[in-house]
Design a protein around this motif. Structure first.
Motif, PDB file in Angstrom:
ATOM      1  N   UNK A 124       0.945  -1.140  -0.021  1.00 11.58           N
ATOM      2  CA  UNK A 124       0.118  -0.069   0.106  1.00 11.58           C
ATOM      3  C   UNK A 124       0.863   1.272   0.153  1.00 11.58           C
ATOM      4  N   UNK A 125       1.887   1.281   0.926  1.00 13.42           N
ATOM      5  CA  UNK A 125       2.942   2.667   0.862  1.00 13.42           C
ATOM      6  C   UNK A 125       3.576   2.708  -0.418  1.00 13.42           C
ATOM      7  N   UNK A 126       4.007   1.583  -1.174  1.00 10.61           N
ATOM      8  CA  UNK A 126       4.779   1.805  -2.152  1.00 10.61           C
ATOM      9  C   UNK A 126       3.900   2.465  -3.184  1.00 10.61           C
ATOM     10  N   UNK A 127       2.634   1.882  -3.350  1.00  6.36           N
ATOM     11  CA  UNK A 127       1.690   2.488  -4.360  1.00  6.36           C
ATOM     12  C   UNK A 127       1.207   3.875  -4.231  1.00  6.36           C
ATOM     13  N   UNK A 166      -9.367  -3.398   9.744  1.00  4.49           N
ATOM     14  CA  UNK A 166      -9.905  -2.311   8.551  1.00  4.49           C
ATOM     15  C   UNK A 166      -9.389  -1.012   9.059  1.00  4.49           C
ATOM     16  N   UNK A 167      -9.074  -0.735  10.226  1.00  2.00           N
ATOM     17  CA  UNK A 167      -8.810   0.656  11.042  1.00  2.00           C
ATOM     18  C   UNK A 167      -7.343   0.899  10.268  1.00  2.00           C
ATOM     19  N   UNK A 168      -6.497   0.066   9.816  1.00  2.00           N
ATOM     20  CA  UNK A 168      -5.060   0.166   9.545  1.00  2.00           C
ATOM     21  C   UNK A 168      -4.960   1.241   8.268  1.00  2.00           C
ATOM     22  N   UNK A 169      -5.865   0.905   7.142  1.00  2.00           N
ATOM     23  CA  UNK A 169      -5.790   1.750   5.732  1.00  2.00           C
ATOM     24  C   UNK A 169      -6.419   3.151   6.163  1.00  2.00           C
ATOM     25  N   UNK A 170      -7.508   3.144   7.018  1.00  2.00           N
ATOM     26  CA  UNK A 170      -8.261   4.297   7.370  1.00  2.00           C
ATOM     27  C   UNK A 170      -7.387   5.304   8.228  1.00  2.00           C
ATOM     28  N   UNK A 206      -9.936   4.302  -1.838  1.00  2.00           N
ATOM     29  CA  UNK A 206     -10.720   3.386  -1.919  1.00  2.00           C
ATOM     30  C   UNK A 206     -10.483   2.100  -2.141  1.00  2.00           C
ATOM     31  N   UNK A 207      -9.247   1.712  -3.054  1.00  2.00           N
ATOM     32  CA  UNK A 207      -8.536   0.509  -3.611  1.00  2.00           C
ATOM     33  C   UNK A 207      -8.128  -0.158  -2.354  1.00  2.00           C
ATOM     34  N   UNK A 208      -7.521   0.638  -1.410  1.00  2.00           N
ATOM     35  CA  UNK A 208      -6.793  -0.050  -0.406  1.00  2.00           C
ATOM     36  C   UNK A 208      -7.566  -0.288   0.770  1.00  2.00           C
ATOM     37  N   UNK A 209      -8.570   0.433   1.014  1.00  2.00           N
ATOM     38  CA  UNK A 209      -9.491   0.171   2.121  1.00  2.00           C
ATOM     39  C   UNK A 209     -10.183  -1.064   1.582  1.00  2.00           C
ATOM     40  N   UNK A 210     -10.637  -1.301   0.496  1.00  2.00           N
ATOM     41  CA  UNK A 210     -11.229  -2.343  -0.057  1.00  2.00           C
ATOM     42  C   UNK A 210     -10.441  -3.568   0.049  1.00  2.00           C
TER      43      UNK A 210
END
Ligand SMILES: [Zn+2]
Length: 259
Positions: A22-25, A129-133, A65-69
């Motif tokens: 996620x972070x790289x993207x 779920x709280x991680x990407x949020x 949106x992509x990463x929370x999904x």
């Protein structure tokens, strides 16, 4: 009873690999927008150049949106797997303790254990779920603050790139803590329910010296006997707690066999 280090590592790895991706993207896309789109404050530019804020806003909306999904999709299977792995480790260790004392133990699942299992899974799903949020809230603030400060494109892109490194470390440390703490809590909850189902009523508190800042009350509790359905009144707010229940607590207990 002890905390299964292999399960903690498994859970940490599951979370850390997605966090890295996620972070790289996100870093890649945001830094590219900054490099490709000059800021109004960059004096070397013509006045009518497009401001990157609009692009950044759109990109962050799509990325979040992509990463929370993605995290929502992995949350349930990961939470179920770690809860099952922890349950198996708890059963193995109780069985081997019983075998040492040549005892047989009823290993049927009770209603109380099923309830514990559901609660543990639900808590882990919400933490995953709280991680990407949390990450995206932080990233948004960080990017807009940097852009608002202005400066030249190159300097800003470098600064934002470095800030992504810091966000990644913070998110990684939080995930490592979640994995360690949740495996401990699940082990404590499931062992407790399993032992009570087997007719064990009391335990002896064993303080773990593993933590960086041990709670003095937990150090003092070492060796004290307690009811498994109650714990000892030594929580951070004076409430009854069980070993491994409070954040960062690595304490365990030895079941008092009633036989
Ligand atoms: Zn403790």
């Amino acid at each position: 009873m002890n905390y299964n280090a292999g399960n903690i590592i498994w859970y940490q790895r599951e979370l850390l690999s997605v966090i890295r991706e996620m972070n790289d993207d996100v870093r890649g896309e945001i830094v590219k927008i900054i490099r490709d789109n000059p800021l109004a404050s960059d004096s070397s530019l013509m006045a009518n150049d497009a401001n990157p804020i609009g692009f950044i806003r759109k990109a962050i909306a799509a990325l979040s949106k992509r990463w929370i999904d993605r995290f929502i999709n992995m949350a349930m299977p990961t939470a179920e797997t770690i809860t099952n792995k922890t349950g198996e480790a708890v059963d193995r260790s109780l069985l081997s303790a019983a075998r040492k004392d040549s005892m047989t133990i009823n290993m049927q699942w009770t209603e109380a254990m099923l309830e514990k299992r559901e609660a543990i899974i639900a808590e882990n799903v919400s933490l995953i779920r709280s991680i990407p949020e949390k990450y995206f809230t932080d990233v948004e603030g960080m990017v807009y603050r940097a852009v608002a400060k202005g400066g030249d494109r190159k300097g800003l892109a470098d600064e934002i790139e470095a800030n992504f490194g810091k966000r990644h470390s913070i998110t990684r440390r939080r995930a490592e803590f979640i994995a360690r703490d949740q495996v401990r809590k699940a082990t404590s909850d499931l062992s407790n329910a399993r032992q009570q189902a087997a007719g064990i009523k009391r335990g002896i508190w064993l303080h773990s010296g593993g933590g960086n800042e041990p709670r003095p009350k937990h150090v003092h509790a070492n060796g004290q006997e307690f009811d498994l359905d109650k714990g000892l009144p030594i929580g951070d707010k004076g409430q009854y707690v069980l070993p491994g229940e409070e954040p960062g607590c690595g304490c365990t207990w030895k079941p008092v066999l009633p036989f």
